[in-house]
Design a protein around this motif. Sequence first.
Motif, PDB file in Angstrom:
ATOM      1  N   GLU A  68       0.844  -1.340  -0.068  1.00 26.54           N
ATOM      2  CA  GLU A  68      -0.043   0.049   0.097  1.00 26.54           C
ATOM      3  C   GLU A  68       1.037   1.318   0.100  1.00 26.54           C
ATOM      4  O   GLU A  68       0.611   2.285  -0.943  1.00 26.54           O
ATOM      5  CB  GLU A  68      -0.886  -0.020   1.119  1.00 26.54           C
ATOM      6  CG  GLU A  68      -1.848  -0.936   1.002  1.00 26.54           C
ATOM      7  CD  GLU A  68      -3.091  -1.020   2.242  1.00 26.54           C
ATOM      8  OE1 GLU A  68      -2.787  -0.096   3.109  1.00 26.54           O
ATOM      9  OE2 GLU A  68      -3.847  -1.804   2.346  1.00 26.54           O
ATOM     10  N   ASN A  69       1.874   1.466   0.839  1.00 29.33           N
ATOM     11  CA  ASN A  69       2.836   2.294   0.900  1.00 29.33           C
ATOM     12  C   ASN A  69       4.242   2.484   0.433  1.00 29.33           C
ATOM     13  O   ASN A  69       5.089   3.006   0.627  1.00 29.33           O
ATOM     14  CB  ASN A  69       2.819   3.181   2.304  1.00 29.33           C
ATOM     15  CG  ASN A  69       3.289   1.867   3.338  1.00 29.33           C
ATOM     16  OD1 ASN A  69       3.787   0.954   2.987  1.00 29.33           O
ATOM     17  ND2 ASN A  69       3.020   2.122   4.497  1.00 29.33           N
ATOM     18  N   ASN A  70       4.258   1.155  -0.364  1.00 27.20           N
ATOM     19  CA  ASN A  70       5.588   0.835  -0.943  1.00 27.20           C
ATOM     20  C   ASN A  70       6.970   0.776   0.096  1.00 27.20           C
ATOM     21  O   ASN A  70       7.827   1.420  -0.259  1.00 27.20           O
ATOM     22  CB  ASN A  70       5.791   1.692  -1.971  1.00 27.20           C
ATOM     23  CG  ASN A  70       6.915   1.169  -3.244  1.00 27.20           C
ATOM     24  OD1 ASN A  70       6.946   0.256  -3.403  1.00 27.20           O
ATOM     25  ND2 ASN A  70       7.715   2.145  -3.496  1.00 27.20           N
ATOM     26  N   THR A  71       6.617   0.113   1.067  1.00 26.19           N
ATOM     27  CA  THR A  71       7.483   0.172   2.350  1.00 26.19           C
ATOM     28  C   THR A  71       7.987  -1.261   2.806  1.00 26.19           C
ATOM     29  O   THR A  71       7.134  -1.861   2.502  1.00 26.19           O
ATOM     30  CB  THR A  71       6.721   0.771   3.517  1.00 26.19           C
ATOM     31  OG1 THR A  71       6.563   2.321   3.424  1.00 26.19           O
ATOM     32  CG2 THR A  71       7.876   1.006   4.682  1.00 26.19           C
ATOM     33  N   ILE A  72       9.353  -1.289   2.875  1.00 25.84           N
ATOM     34  CA  ILE A  72       9.955  -2.515   3.120  1.00 25.84           C
ATOM     35  C   ILE A  72      10.510  -2.367   4.621  1.00 25.84           C
ATOM     36  O   ILE A  72      11.238  -1.616   5.078  1.00 25.84           O
ATOM     37  CB  ILE A  72      11.143  -3.051   2.312  1.00 25.84           C
ATOM     38  CG1 ILE A  72      10.318  -3.523   1.046  1.00 25.84           C
ATOM     39  CG2 ILE A  72      11.792  -4.206   2.865  1.00 25.84           C
ATOM     40  CD1 ILE A  72      11.580  -3.622  -0.166  1.00 25.84           C
ATOM     41  N   THR A  73       9.928  -3.018   5.575  1.00 27.42           N
ATOM     42  CA  THR A  73      10.442  -3.320   7.097  1.00 27.42           C
ATOM     43  C   THR A  73      11.381  -4.412   7.141  1.00 27.42           C
ATOM     44  O   THR A  73      11.350  -5.502   6.794  1.00 27.42           O
ATOM     45  CB  THR A  73       9.318  -3.552   7.892  1.00 27.42           C
ATOM     46  OG1 THR A  73       8.266  -2.389   7.842  1.00 27.42           O
ATOM     47  CG2 THR A  73      10.091  -3.398   9.355  1.00 27.42           C
ATOM     48  N   LEU A  74      12.724  -3.644   7.630  1.00 31.75           N
ATOM     49  CA  LEU A  74      13.675  -4.789   7.677  1.00 31.75           C
ATOM     50  C   LEU A  74      13.982  -5.179   9.366  1.00 31.75           C
ATOM     51  O   LEU A  74      13.965  -4.348   9.989  1.00 31.75           O
ATOM     52  CB  LEU A  74      15.023  -4.426   7.320  1.00 31.75           C
ATOM     53  CG  LEU A  74      15.052  -3.835   5.661  1.00 31.75           C
ATOM     54  CD1 LEU A  74      16.406  -3.365   5.523  1.00 31.75           C
ATOM     55  CD2 LEU A  74      14.711  -5.196   4.914  1.00 31.75           C
ATOM     56  N   ILE A  75      13.836  -6.554   9.660  1.00 25.49           N
ATOM     57  CA  ILE A  75      13.901  -6.954  10.950  1.00 25.49           C
ATOM     58  C   ILE A  75      15.496  -7.567  10.974  1.00 25.49           C
ATOM     59  O   ILE A  75      15.942  -8.463  10.376  1.00 25.49           O
ATOM     60  CB  ILE A  75      12.909  -8.144  11.277  1.00 25.49           C
ATOM     61  CG1 ILE A  75      11.466  -7.758  10.863  1.00 25.49           C
ATOM     62  CG2 ILE A  75      13.148  -8.417  12.756  1.00 25.49           C
ATOM     63  CD1 ILE A  75      10.981  -6.370  11.690  1.00 25.49           C
ATOM     64  N   LEU A  76      16.053  -6.790  12.126  1.00 30.41           N
ATOM     65  CA  LEU A  76      17.697  -7.239  12.283  1.00 30.41           C
ATOM     66  C   LEU A  76      17.760  -7.778  13.363  1.00 30.41           C
ATOM     67  O   LEU A  76      17.046  -7.724  14.403  1.00 30.41           O
ATOM     68  CB  LEU A  76      18.550  -5.779  12.318  1.00 30.41           C
ATOM     69  CG  LEU A  76      18.353  -4.928  11.283  1.00 30.41           C
ATOM     70  CD1 LEU A  76      19.189  -3.730  11.118  1.00 30.41           C
ATOM     71  CD2 LEU A  76      18.311  -5.455   9.666  1.00 30.41           C
ATOM     72  N   LYS A  77      18.525  -8.734  13.622  1.00 28.29           N
ATOM     73  CA  LYS A  77      18.940  -9.639  14.855  1.00 28.29           C
ATOM     74  C   LYS A  77      20.427  -9.757  14.849  1.00 28.29           C
ATOM     75  O   LYS A  77      21.275 -10.013  13.682  1.00 28.29           O
ATOM     76  CB  LYS A  77      18.145 -10.896  14.927  1.00 28.29           C
ATOM     77  CG  LYS A  77      16.583 -10.730  14.996  1.00 28.29           C
ATOM     78  CD  LYS A  77      15.953 -12.083  15.103  1.00 28.29           C
ATOM     79  CE  LYS A  77      14.536 -11.655  15.236  1.00 28.29           C
ATOM     80  NZ  LYS A  77      13.853 -13.083  15.527  1.00 28.29           N
TER      81      LYS A  77
END
Length: 743
Positions: free
Chosen positions: A734-743
């Motif tokens: 919808e908003n062309n956003t990628i969330t990156l989960i870092l560990k």
Amino acid sequence: MVNSNDPMRSKKYKMGIVLFIILMLGIACLLRILYLSIFERSLYTGSSNKCLDKTVDDWEKSPLAQDPDCDCFVVTNNVLPVRGEIYDDQGRVLVSNVTVFDLTIDGRFFDSSNPKNQISKEQASQWVDQLSKAFYEHFKNKFTKYDLKYYQQKFSNALQNHKNTLMLSSNPNNEKLWITQQDTAFINNLPLFSQKPYNRCVNYTNRTVRTNPYGDLAKRTLGRNTDGGNYGMEYYFNEQLAGKEGSRKYLYVNNARLPLDESVEPVDGCDLHTTINLEIQNIVHNELKNKLIEQNAEWGCAMVMETKTGEIKAICNLRRANREGTQYTESDEYALHKMVEPGSTFKIASALAYLEQRNGDDGSTYPILAYTFERKTNNGKSIFYEKKDEPGEKAGERGYPVDIIQRSSNVGIASMIFDAFGIQNYKDYLQKIDQLYITTSFSTQLGKIQSPNIKRNAKDFHTYYNTCFGAGFTMTPIQTLVYYNAIANNGKMVGPLFVKYITKAHETEPIKRFQAEVINKKICSQNSIDKAKTYLEAVVTGEHGTGRRYKSKNFTFAGKTGTRDIWDEEIKAYNYSKNSVSFCGYFPADNPQYTCLVFMYNVSRKSSIAVEVFARIAENIMNTTNYAALQTVETKDGKKLPRTYVVNAERYAFIMESLGINYPKNNISTPYITSGLNPDYSIMIKKSKFNSEDKLPNVEGMIASDAVSELSRLGYKVVVVGYGVVREQRFNKENNTITLILK
């Protein structure tokens, strides 16, 4: 007459009537279209004299503006461009755009007049209680000023009083008070808001704000251009970053909105590619911060400049955020604009003036210990009376200029200047300092640097004496860095460079390049430069050098310490319990690659703590530059190979060649790879999952900087959560956003 007994004739008759009606409607529609196209065309293009055009100047004076029955308007809506991003010298995003939200609960949706959405008082009360607790638990660490009662009042107003209620609003100037995509996902998954039709009562107003993926790293220098402040790159390069607004015309007629043909597409802002290096910036930030916390200093700054090019690889400005000194944040542009007494770092400037005045002759000796002066005016000389001996020092001890500098003797450097210029020739001394370009002001990409405010017309002895060792006047830390860099650069003085080039949005070809300004090609003779370098090396390697404690076997560095008491405006005197301490120098000493300055304000210790920070910064940078940190590798039968996460193939090849490790070059045909050892200890290089040609590439396993850089180039908005390498990526179409989960 139609025979009613003939069903077929009756059916045909009815069909004929229907066709006739349809034909008449079609003709009516066609005539209406022709009428509108010919006679009402001007009305629906906004050019009719019945339309009020609010896009022209002085439209308020039009008679239509006073007509209450006018229902035809032409308006223009501005279309904002996407603001450009800011990158480090390796193409990693330092500042980017992120969408944040304001949250409104439309309680009118629950109005009792609508039977479909009607809820009982008991159910509304139950929902208010459940939602209030859920919101409080989720947002209590973010919106700390809101307690449970606040949410109860808001939800009660919405669900029970049927009001349109603003629940939470993002503060664009405070990243800690942003409602992000993670928050909206939480809200949408709540039992009430996840079911139809109640999900329609949750409204989000979105806006684009600037985010720093790496937190406080160089945050002050990267800057801001909002109501909350105007400084740094965001301010000085706002014209390039902002782009150009577009516009679209709309016609409002009979309560309908119609787009008009006239429109101007927005031009997205350009991207800045800075000189800052993330690894070096991280080193400088952490080392300075740790020492500031240890000393509970009021503030501190540190900079690293590439010697030959003048590129600023790191710049850090930290201020104490709490009384205990456990938190420090990027605050104020101390390095560029804070006027401070330089202290003994200025002695090398006096030494250069001495050498130039004496044509490089440094064979005379001068007193080293602290003395008091008694001025003799009959022959222009002075007599020194000894104070009590310091431990380990001899009364009446004298030394050459190299000894004066390494032991940081105030009386020694003043004696050198008085001997070279005369005790009554203060102006001649200042003139020589000016000729070395040490006191010149200069412009940078982030504003003009003020020249030192040395007292030029003073005639008293103490002003002359104090100026020789950097007391009684102020200058900015970056000026000290620039002239030390000139010494390291064999006399060539270059100004600091912060931005290397500019590109169009997400393109790689520069549209404008920048180079550091050459302030002076040669500030003094090579002989004076060579001797000044010898003096600065002696500070670290000499038997009595003030920086000898941090001499390293792993690398060499040279520089000068500085300590000054802090002037207290309340008592109009120096506070001898408070110090500003500094160290400025370059490394490696024999072939300078970087020049660095460390400055800390309001500490109880002397300058050795600044030397310690400098030494740690220098050693870590040298390790990073030479990839020494990667030499702790897997070893078996003499074969070595670093284990890596997903790493840039070109960078990996350079690392391998630097370490002298043979590897199968033919296996590297992709932009990113992983490496290690096979069970038989042969070298293993694997292709990563990342493919730059994919519309939505897989960046799992990458370090955050590489992942953000690659996704930003493809036009995605990126949100980073956590620390380390990418373990998971989530795409919101919808908003062309990628969330990156870092560990």
